[in-house]
Design a protein around this motif. Structure first.
Motif, mmCIF file in Angstrom:
data_model
loop_
_atom_site.group_PDB
_atom_site.id
_atom_site.type_symbol
_atom_site.label_atom_id
_atom_site.label_comp_id
_atom_site.label_asym_id
_atom_site.label_seq_id
_atom_site.Cartn_x
_atom_site.Cartn_y
_atom_site.Cartn_z
ATOM 1 N N ARG A 40 -3.390 -38.374 -2.770
ATOM 2 C CA ARG A 40 -3.010 -38.859 -1.441
ATOM 3 C C ARG A 40 -3.000 -37.642 -0.524
ATOM 4 O O ARG A 40 -2.015 -36.901 -0.459
ATOM 5 N N ALA A 41 -4.101 -37.411 0.147
ATOM 6 C CA ALA A 41 -4.283 -36.175 0.905
ATOM 7 C C ALA A 41 -4.899 -36.477 2.261
ATOM 8 O O ALA A 41 -5.445 -37.558 2.493
ATOM 9 N N ALA A 42 -4.814 -35.512 3.143
ATOM 10 C CA ALA A 42 -5.392 -35.625 4.480
ATOM 11 C C ALA A 42 -5.827 -34.261 4.960
ATOM 12 O O ALA A 42 -5.243 -33.240 4.583
ATOM 13 N N PHE A 43 -6.887 -34.253 5.778
ATOM 14 C CA PHE A 43 -7.416 -33.017 6.343
ATOM 15 C C PHE A 43 -7.295 -33.045 7.859
ATOM 16 O O PHE A 43 -7.445 -34.100 8.487
ATOM 17 N N TRP A 44 -7.074 -31.855 8.447
ATOM 18 C CA TRP A 44 -7.135 -31.670 9.895
ATOM 19 C C TRP A 44 -8.137 -30.541 10.145
ATOM 20 O O TRP A 44 -7.769 -29.368 10.207
ATOM 21 N N PRO A 45 -9.427 -30.861 10.302
ATOM 22 C CA PRO A 45 -10.446 -29.810 10.421
ATOM 23 C C PRO A 45 -10.422 -29.148 11.798
ATOM 24 O O PRO A 45 -10.129 -29.766 12.824
ATOM 25 N N LEU A 46 -10.780 -27.865 11.809
ATOM 26 C CA LEU A 46 -10.875 -27.075 13.030
ATOM 27 C C LEU A 46 -12.111 -26.191 12.938
ATOM 28 O O LEU A 46 -12.311 -25.496 11.938
ATOM 29 N N ALA A 47 -12.926 -26.251 13.976
ATOM 30 C CA ALA A 47 -14.093 -25.389 14.066
ATOM 31 C C ALA A 47 -13.839 -24.295 15.088
ATOM 32 O O ALA A 47 -12.844 -24.326 15.822
ATOM 33 N N GLU A 48 -14.731 -23.337 15.162
ATOM 34 C CA GLU A 48 -14.589 -22.265 16.136
ATOM 35 C C GLU A 48 -14.578 -22.812 17.556
ATOM 36 O O GLU A 48 -13.943 -22.248 18.446
ATOM 37 N N PHE A 49 -15.285 -23.929 17.751
ATOM 38 C CA PHE A 49 -15.372 -24.523 19.082
ATOM 39 C C PHE A 49 -14.389 -25.680 19.270
ATOM 40 O O PHE A 49 -14.535 -26.469 20.209
#
Length: 798
Positions: A79-88
């Motif tokens: 039971r997981a979740a991601f909060w992705p972040l890119a350079e932009f």
């Protein structure tokens, strides 16, 4: 600082609400400009508050986006979740700005402890998303139609493509233009548009947003008490009207009352540009992260720089692209943008220009450009100081020791198991597979080697594998102990004999000697209780391979050899009775099992025969004789299914236990007029079907070919359609050259009896009526050279 912020060049009344579209270079540049102008006392960002302790790591030199915050339930890592972040990403720009200016920065979205409890696990799909404007979070029930605010605004502006409208309005704004305009003007306009949309569409089909926005308002109130109104909030533009709305603290707390909770842990993990793309399953993604990254990183002349990148990629693939191509492609892209009324050439214009100028109208090179540049294979990095489960730390150490760096781009790895480092790499990859961490998948050897000393893998690291590592952490703190514990558990829980034999093979491949006693006990218990010959036949090949691999990897497999020999003996006893009274599907399945057992017994005999000894003089040689007797029984019994009789005949012929005359006699009996055509066709499929070289056998043995030809021409017309599918399946597996040769032989017809011994070659070119000793002698020196042997003088053999 009450009422307004006067620390920068812009005076702002109340908190500064910066509504953005996530993963947008234009939004990121606008956020940076607004923060530089307003100089807020604190920065609040849409994201899980559990990540606050991890924010300082964003300034670490080892941190390289794209990265993601990973939250998982402690008791249920799946039971997981991601909060992705890119350079932009605007959020990433805001975090880095706050850290660089020593300004407090916090996350204010609903805590992961609640969001994880509210969502259902969805395998490897990401959980909560940063872009609620473009997609619902997985697990949300679709009560009302979801509203895409960007699409609505684009349609209002007269655009049929929301992405093109957003690029024209936001993403293609040049840094020079931003510097000469009011830094807050874009956010003011976007906030007014979103307010109108919220008034018209309410929550837009996102009922959970009310809970999230209530929590964000509470956090905003807390920050204003601590820092005054000089607070900047970076959040999805959709949420700006809700954060600006006047509500009571009691009303917001009422919305949060009774929310379920789970204990959660959070860390930074590497992310990839490919996982930011919408088509990869991340609903809040973007179609072209590589293109957006280029727009964000290009200080000036973005189109010229992009065309130069494209030209470099095509040149690496040995395509002729000159400087003139680049210049002409830039001109065409800018012309198309002017004709279409766009402020700057976008991805569609550059793609059209590249197709016309550099790819000569072909879409084939464009697929490479789309994969390598438009999407990209960038894999982020996180510092060693980031929190991680013990199993992840051990895996990271092993990767560095063995120089197996995780990469987003798929690559082939060819291993020589005679080398210690390569053998260690193999063990690591097999252990990870046993733990369901699919970093590597076995592949065909690059050297085309069929020996046991070679192994090939196809490696590709996906961000979701961090979740798999967290899940596997329940088995142990190191890869070896975790794989051992899981293997032992699977051995005790297995119900089928084939499962345990496959597990034993896996333990040998993974180098888990501590797990073998438990696995071997389970194997002996299952083997003693299982009387089904089919189950025994399925289990034996894995055991034979295990013995072979054990020899290569210097593993003690004596107990395994005893079990394998016992299974082989029981198969020899029980197989003939099991081959009677079967339907077509059952006969085909048993034919595959016979092939597997035959190969397995060959491995057992080869492994048990000392170097220089005759196989027949060993106990294993007795096993081969018993198996040969079983094949003879199967080949000669009319009650056995035709496909099995044909296969048994073929195996005996290949082993030299059946002469060509005997094989021809058995074929003649099987293809006699009294045999039903379907049974005869099944016999042919068993004898010459599949990839067993049956086509070449027919090419070289004219008697067998004439028997098949005579039978086929004699099949009655009313039953020919019944046997045609079997025959097509049999002969379609042959190589094109073999089928062509067979066709020529059939077209030529049989050689007359009187012409067989007249000294002429009546066969198809390349095949004579007998052995050509001159041609054979000419090959002998080459064979000696290939084998590295010294030719024996002719007088020594006289």
């Amino acid at each position: 600082m009450s009422g307004q912020n006067t620390t920068g060049s812009v005076a702002v009344a109340g908190p500064l609400l910066l509504g953005v579209r996530h993963h947008g270079p234009g939004s990121a540049r606008a956020v940076r400009a607004a923060l530089d102008a307003a100089r807020p006392a604190a920065v609040l960002i849409e994201g899980p508050p559990e990540g606050d302790a991890l924010l300082p790591l964003a300034a670490d030199p080892q941190m390289r986006p794209p990265v993601a915050l990973l939250a998982h339930a402690v008791d249920d890592p799946g039971r997981a979740a991601f909060w992705p972040l890119a350079e932009f990403s605007p959020e990433w720009v805001a975090i880095r700005w706050a850290l660089a200016h020593d300004v407090p920065v916090r996350f204010i979205d609903l805590p992961a402890t609640h969001s994880l409890a509210l969502k259902e696990p969805h395998g490897d799909q990401p959980g909560e998303q940063l872009d609620e404007e473009s997609a619902p979070a997985p697990g949300d029930e679709e009560v009302t139609p979801h509203v895409d605010p960007i699409r609505v605004l684009a349609e209002t502006a007269g655009y049929d493509d929301p992405e093109r409208w957003w690029e024209d309005v936001v993403e293609h704004r040049s840094p020079a233009a931003d510097a000469t305009t009011d830094a807050l003007a874009p956010f003011t306009a976007l906030a007014e548009a979103m307010t109108a949309l919220r008034e018209a569409y309410g929550d837009g089909g996102h009922p959970r947003d009310a809970v999230r926005e209530a929590y964000m308002r509470i956090q905003l109130r807390t920050a204003r008490k601590e820092f005054g109104d000089g607070v900047a909030v970076v959040c999805g533009a959709w949420h700006v009207p809700a954060l600006a709305a006047r509500t009571t603290l009691a009303a917001d707390r009422a919305l949060l009352k009774g929310l379920p909770k789970v204990k959660a842990e959070m860390t930074w993990v590497p992310w990839t540009h490919r996982r930011l793309a919408r088509h990869s399953g991340y609903g809040a993604g973007i179609d072209s992260p590589g293109w957006y990254g280029h727009l964000f990183g290009a200080a000036d002349r973005p189109i010229e720089r992009w065309m130069t990148k494209v030209a470099g990629l095509l040149r690496e693939e040995d395509r002729f692209v000159s400087t003139a191509h680049v210049i002409e492609a830039v001109r065409l892209a800018e012309t198309l943008a002017a004709m279409r009324g766009r402020p700057l050439a976008g991805l569609s214009e550059t793609t059209d220009a590249v197709r016309a100028v550099m790819c000569e109208g072909s879409d084939v090179p464009l697929a490479l450009i789309q994969d390598r540049l438009v999407v990209g294979e960038t894999l982020g990095e996180v510092p060693d100081s980031a929190p991680a489960v013990p199993l992840q730390r051990d895996l990271t150490r092993s990767q560095r020791t063995l120089r197996l760096k995780p990469e987003a781009l798929e690559k082939e790895l060819d291993l020589d198991l005679r080398k210690d480092t390569d053998a260690a790499k193999s063990r690591l990859l097999h252990r990870l597979r046993l733990l369901s961490i699919g970093w590597g998948e076995p592949a065909e050897s690059q050297s085309r080697s069929t020996g046991t000393f070679r192994e090939s893998w196809r490696l590709r690291w996906e961000p979701e594998l961090h979740v798999r590592v967290a899940e596997a952490g329940v088995w142990g703190t190191t890869v070896a102990t975790a794989a051992t514990a899981k293997a032992e558990s699977q051995a005790l829980a297995a119900t089928a004999l084939s499962e345990v034999t496959a597990l034993a093979e896996h333990c040998l491949l993974a180098g888990l000697p501590e797990a073998l006693p438990v696995v071997m006990k389970a194997l002996a218990d299952r083997a003693a209780l299982d009387a089904d010959v089919g189950h025994l036949a399925d289990a034996l090949p894995a055991l034979a391979r295990s013995l072979r691999y054990g020899d290569v990897r210097s593993t003690d497999t004596a107990a395994l050899a005893e079990v394998a020999a016992g299974l082989a003996e029981r198969i020899c006893v029980g197989l003939p009775p099991a081959c009677t009274g079967m339907d077509a599907d059952g006969a085909e399945a048993l034919r595959r099992q016979v092939d597997g057992v035959h190969s397995a017994i060959g491995l057992l005999v080869a492994g048990a025969t000392p170097a220089g000894a005759e196989a027949e003089a060993t106990p294993a040689g007795g096993l081969r004789d018993r198996w040969g007797a079983v094949l003879r029984k199967l080949a000669g019994r009319d009650t056995v299914a035709g496909i099995i009789r044909g296969r048994a005949t073929r195996l005996l012929l290949d082993e030299g236990r059946l002469t060509e005359d005997e094989a021809a006699r058995l074929m003649g009996l099987a293809l006699s007029p009294g045999t039903p055509p379907t049974d005869a066709a099944a016999w042919i499929e068993g004898f010459v079907g599949g990839a067993s070289g049956g086509g070449m056998l027919l090419v070289h043995d004219e008697r067998l070919l004439s028997l098949v030809d005579a039978w086929l021409t004699g099949v009655p017309a009313d039953t020919f359609t019944d046997v045609l599918p079997l025959l097509r399946r049999t002969f379609s597996a042959y190589e094109p050259g073999v089928r062509r040769t067979l066709g020529e032989l059939v077209r030529r017809g049989p050689v007359p009896e009187g012409a067989r011994n007249d000294g002429t070659d009546h066969a198809y070119p390349g095949f004579g009526p007998g052995l050509d000793t001159d041609r054979a002698d000419a090959v002998e020196p080459v064979l000696h050279l290939l084998l590295g042997r010294t030719p024996v003088p002719a007088e020594a053999t006289a």
